[in-house]
Scaffold this motif. Structure first.
Motif, PDB file in Angstrom:
ATOM      1  N   MET A 159      24.651  26.262  -8.455  1.00 47.15           N
ATOM      2  CA  MET A 159      23.311  25.728  -8.175  1.00 47.15           C
ATOM      3  C   MET A 159      22.252  26.465  -8.991  1.00 47.15           C
ATOM      4  O   MET A 159      21.299  25.867  -9.486  1.00 47.15           O
ATOM      5  CB  MET A 159      22.999  25.835  -6.682  1.00 47.15           C
ATOM      6  CG  MET A 159      23.866  24.944  -5.825  1.00 47.15           C
ATOM      7  SD  MET A 159      23.362  24.997  -4.096  1.00 47.15           S
ATOM      8  CE  MET A 159      24.771  24.219  -3.325  1.00 47.15           C
ATOM      9  N   GLY A 160      22.428  27.764  -9.123  1.00 50.79           N
ATOM     10  CA  GLY A 160      21.502  28.529  -9.943  1.00 50.79           C
ATOM     11  C   GLY A 160      21.651  28.189 -11.411  1.00 50.79           C
ATOM     12  O   GLY A 160      20.672  28.176 -12.166  1.00 50.79           O
ATOM     13  N   THR A 161      22.882  27.891 -11.814  1.00 47.41           N
ATOM     14  CA  THR A 161      23.142  27.558 -13.213  1.00 47.41           C
ATOM     15  C   THR A 161      22.453  26.256 -13.614  1.00 47.41           C
ATOM     16  O   THR A 161      22.026  26.102 -14.760  1.00 47.41           O
ATOM     17  CB  THR A 161      24.665  27.460 -13.465  1.00 47.41           C
ATOM     18  OG1 THR A 161      25.264  28.718 -13.123  1.00 47.41           O
ATOM     19  CG2 THR A 161      24.971  27.148 -14.917  1.00 47.41           C
ATOM     20  N   THR A 162      22.337  25.333 -12.685  1.00 45.39           N
ATOM     21  CA  THR A 162      21.615  24.090 -12.999  1.00 45.39           C
ATOM     22  C   THR A 162      20.158  24.390 -13.340  1.00 45.39           C
ATOM     23  O   THR A 162      19.571  23.756 -14.221  1.00 45.39           O
ATOM     24  CB  THR A 162      21.667  23.099 -11.816  1.00 45.39           C
ATOM     25  OG1 THR A 162      21.093  23.702 -10.651  1.00 45.39           O
ATOM     26  CG2 THR A 162      23.098  22.695 -11.514  1.00 45.39           C
ATOM     27  N   GLN A 163      19.589  25.371 -12.646  1.00 40.95           N
ATOM     28  CA  GLN A 163      18.222  25.786 -12.953  1.00 40.95           C
ATOM     29  C   GLN A 163      18.175  26.524 -14.288  1.00 40.95           C
ATOM     30  O   GLN A 163      17.248  26.345 -15.080  1.00 40.95           O
ATOM     31  CB  GLN A 163      17.687  26.701 -11.844  1.00 40.95           C
ATOM     32  CG  GLN A 163      17.582  26.043 -10.484  1.00 40.95           C
ATOM     33  CD  GLN A 163      16.569  24.916 -10.463  1.00 40.95           C
ATOM     34  OE1 GLN A 163      15.440  25.080 -10.910  1.00 40.95           O
ATOM     35  NE2 GLN A 163      16.970  23.767  -9.954  1.00 40.95           N
ATOM     36  N   ALA A 164      19.190  27.343 -14.529  1.00 40.21           N
ATOM     37  CA  ALA A 164      19.240  28.111 -15.774  1.00 40.21           C
ATOM     38  C   ALA A 164      19.357  27.194 -16.989  1.00 40.21           C
ATOM     39  O   ALA A 164      18.742  27.440 -18.030  1.00 40.21           O
ATOM     40  CB  ALA A 164      20.425  29.079 -15.730  1.00 40.21           C
ATOM     41  N   LEU A 165      20.135  26.138 -16.855  1.00 38.40           N
ATOM     42  CA  LEU A 165      20.308  25.192 -17.961  1.00 38.40           C
ATOM     43  C   LEU A 165      19.001  24.490 -18.316  1.00 38.40           C
ATOM     44  O   LEU A 165      18.785  24.101 -19.462  1.00 38.40           O
ATOM     45  CB  LEU A 165      21.381  24.161 -17.608  1.00 38.40           C
ATOM     46  CG  LEU A 165      22.831  24.665 -17.666  1.00 38.40           C
ATOM     47  CD1 LEU A 165      23.775  23.671 -17.002  1.00 38.40           C
ATOM     48  CD2 LEU A 165      23.258  24.919 -19.106  1.00 38.40           C
ATOM     49  N   GLU A 166      18.134  24.346 -17.330  1.00 41.75           N
ATOM     50  CA  GLU A 166      16.835  23.733 -17.593  1.00 41.75           C
ATOM     51  C   GLU A 166      15.952  24.631 -18.459  1.00 41.75           C
ATOM     52  O   GLU A 166      15.037  24.157 -19.127  1.00 41.75           O
ATOM     53  CB  GLU A 166      16.117  23.430 -16.273  1.00 41.75           C
ATOM     54  CG  GLU A 166      16.773  22.321 -15.460  1.00 41.75           C
ATOM     55  CD  GLU A 166      16.041  22.055 -14.155  1.00 41.75           C
ATOM     56  OE1 GLU A 166      14.955  22.655 -13.954  1.00 41.75           O
ATOM     57  OE2 GLU A 166      16.549  21.265 -13.344  1.00 41.75           O
ATOM     58  N   GLU A 167      16.246  25.928 -18.434  1.00 43.29           N
ATOM     59  CA  GLU A 167      15.453  26.875 -19.217  1.00 43.29           C
ATOM     60  C   GLU A 167      15.960  27.013 -20.649  1.00 43.29           C
ATOM     61  O   GLU A 167      15.269  27.558 -21.501  1.00 43.29           O
ATOM     62  CB  GLU A 167      15.453  28.248 -18.535  1.00 43.29           C
ATOM     63  CG  GLU A 167      14.789  28.248 -17.172  1.00 43.29           C
ATOM     64  CD  GLU A 167      14.569  29.652 -16.636  1.00 43.29           C
ATOM     65  OE1 GLU A 167      14.874  30.626 -17.363  1.00 43.29           O
ATOM     66  OE2 GLU A 167      14.077  29.780 -15.502  1.00 43.29           O
ATOM     67  N   GLY A 168      17.173  26.560 -20.900  1.00 38.36           N
ATOM     68  CA  GLY A 168      17.707  26.648 -22.253  1.00 38.36           C
ATOM     69  C   GLY A 168      19.193  26.933 -22.268  1.00 38.36           C
ATOM     70  O   GLY A 168      19.778  27.333 -21.251  1.00 38.36           O
ATOM     71  N   GLU A 169      19.812  26.737 -23.423  1.00 39.73           N
ATOM     72  CA  GLU A 169      21.261  26.903 -23.533  1.00 39.73           C
ATOM     73  C   GLU A 169      21.702  28.355 -23.362  1.00 39.73           C
ATOM     74  O   GLU A 169      22.752  28.621 -22.788  1.00 39.73           O
ATOM     75  CB  GLU A 169      21.749  26.368 -24.885  1.00 39.73           C
ATOM     76  CG  GLU A 169      21.805  24.849 -24.960  1.00 39.73           C
ATOM     77  CD  GLU A 169      22.542  24.364 -26.195  1.00 39.73           C
ATOM     78  OE1 GLU A 169      22.938  25.214 -27.020  1.00 39.73           O
ATOM     79  OE2 GLU A 169      22.724  23.146 -26.329  1.00 39.73           O
ATOM     80  N   VAL A 170      20.915  29.288 -23.877  1.00 40.10           N
ATOM     81  CA  VAL A 170      21.288  30.702 -23.758  1.00 40.10           C
ATOM     82  C   VAL A 170      21.288  31.120 -22.287  1.00 40.10           C
ATOM     83  O   VAL A 170      22.253  31.713 -21.791  1.00 40.10           O
ATOM     84  CB  VAL A 170      20.329  31.604 -24.567  1.00 40.10           C
ATOM     85  CG1 VAL A 170      20.648  33.080 -24.309  1.00 40.10           C
ATOM     86  CG2 VAL A 170      20.440  31.303 -26.057  1.00 40.10           C
ATOM     87  N   THR A 171      20.216  30.796 -21.591  1.00 43.16           N
ATOM     88  CA  THR A 171      20.121  31.125 -20.166  1.00 43.16           C
ATOM     89  C   THR A 171      21.240  30.450 -19.386  1.00 43.16           C
ATOM     90  O   THR A 171      21.903  31.076 -18.547  1.00 43.16           O
ATOM     91  CB  THR A 171      18.756  30.682 -19.598  1.00 43.16           C
ATOM     92  OG1 THR A 171      17.715  31.224 -20.400  1.00 43.16           O
ATOM     93  CG2 THR A 171      18.581  31.155 -18.165  1.00 43.16           C
ATOM     94  N   GLY A 172      21.469  29.181 -19.679  1.00 40.04           N
ATOM     95  CA  GLY A 172      22.521  28.436 -18.991  1.00 40.04           C
ATOM     96  C   GLY A 172      23.906  28.979 -19.276  1.00 40.04           C
ATOM     97  O   GLY A 172      24.753  29.052 -18.381  1.00 40.04           O
ATOM     98  N   SER A 173      24.140  29.374 -20.521  1.00 38.43           N
ATOM     99  CA  SER A 173      25.454  29.901 -20.907  1.00 38.43           C
ATOM    100  C   SER A 173      25.761  31.211 -20.193  1.00 38.43           C
ATOM    101  O   SER A 173      26.871  31.414 -19.692  1.00 38.43           O
ATOM    102  CB  SER A 173      25.511  30.122 -22.421  1.00 38.43           C
ATOM    103  OG  SER A 173      25.338  28.907 -23.109  1.00 38.43           O
TER     104      SER A 173
END
Length: 202
Positions: A159-173
């Protein structure tokens, strides 16, 4: 507005209650959907592959911060349980609250906790992380995408990763790769955690 998981759960409970359908009957079909939980994690491999070089360069950062994260999570949960006199069975179930549901279910079986409580703990930590994680990181002025990604993944998993992916690929990765690392380290440290819980609550 309500988080989608909360809204869906409320609607589902109302529908089951109005239709007079027991959870056992509902879960007969629902268990097939649940079985896909582990498989769905695979989709996170795409952004991870795209940022593979950066991930390799920061592997030890991820491992060390994950280790710190699981112990901080464990002891904060232990303190909460002690203050509010939470029963030992519940405490055993909440040990894996910061990892994914499939791993948390297996972990709860190992510790002798309740699978339902374990999944509930995972949902609560995930929803809270998704709802207020970004606000907290902004509040304490964490700007580095790597650090933000690790924070999302280690504290609120998918669930947190879905938010991270919204911030960019590096954050999401970094959030995505933090999920299995945190899960594996949690499982490895289960004997330590269960012994500590047993000492304080049994």
């Amino acid at each position: 507005m309500l988080h989608p998981n909360i809204a869906t759960s409320i609607v589902l409970v109302i529908m089951l209650y109005v239709s007079d359908i027991s959870f056992g009957v509902y879960n007969t079909g629902g268990e097939y959907i649940t079985s896909f939980l582990g498989v769905c994690i695979v989709v996170l491999a795409v952004p991870m592959y795209q940022q593979l070089r950066i991930l390799k360069d920061n592997l030890w950062l991820i491992v060390c911060s994950s280790l710190v994260s699981i112990y901080c999570s464990f002891f904060s949960m232990l303190l909460f349980a002690k203050v509010f006199s939470v029963p030992g069975t519940f405490v055993f179930s909440l040990i894996p609250k910061s990892i994914t549901s499939p791993m948390a279910i297996e972990a709860s079986r190992i510790t002798g906790g309740s699978e339902s409580v374990a999944v509930l703990g995972v949902l609560v930590s995930g929803i809270l992380g998704a709802m207020i994680g970004r606000f907290i990181l902004d509040l304490i002025r964490v700007r580095d995408p790597i650090v933000r990604g690790c924070a999302f993944g280690m504290s609120s998993h998918v669930m947190g990763t879905t938010q991270a992916l919204e911030e960019g690929e590096v954050t999401g990765s970094f959030s995505a790769v933090s999920i299995p690392v945190t899960g594996i380290l949690t499982i490895i440290n289960l004997p330590v955690f269960t012994r500590i819980v047993g000492y304080f609550f049994l």
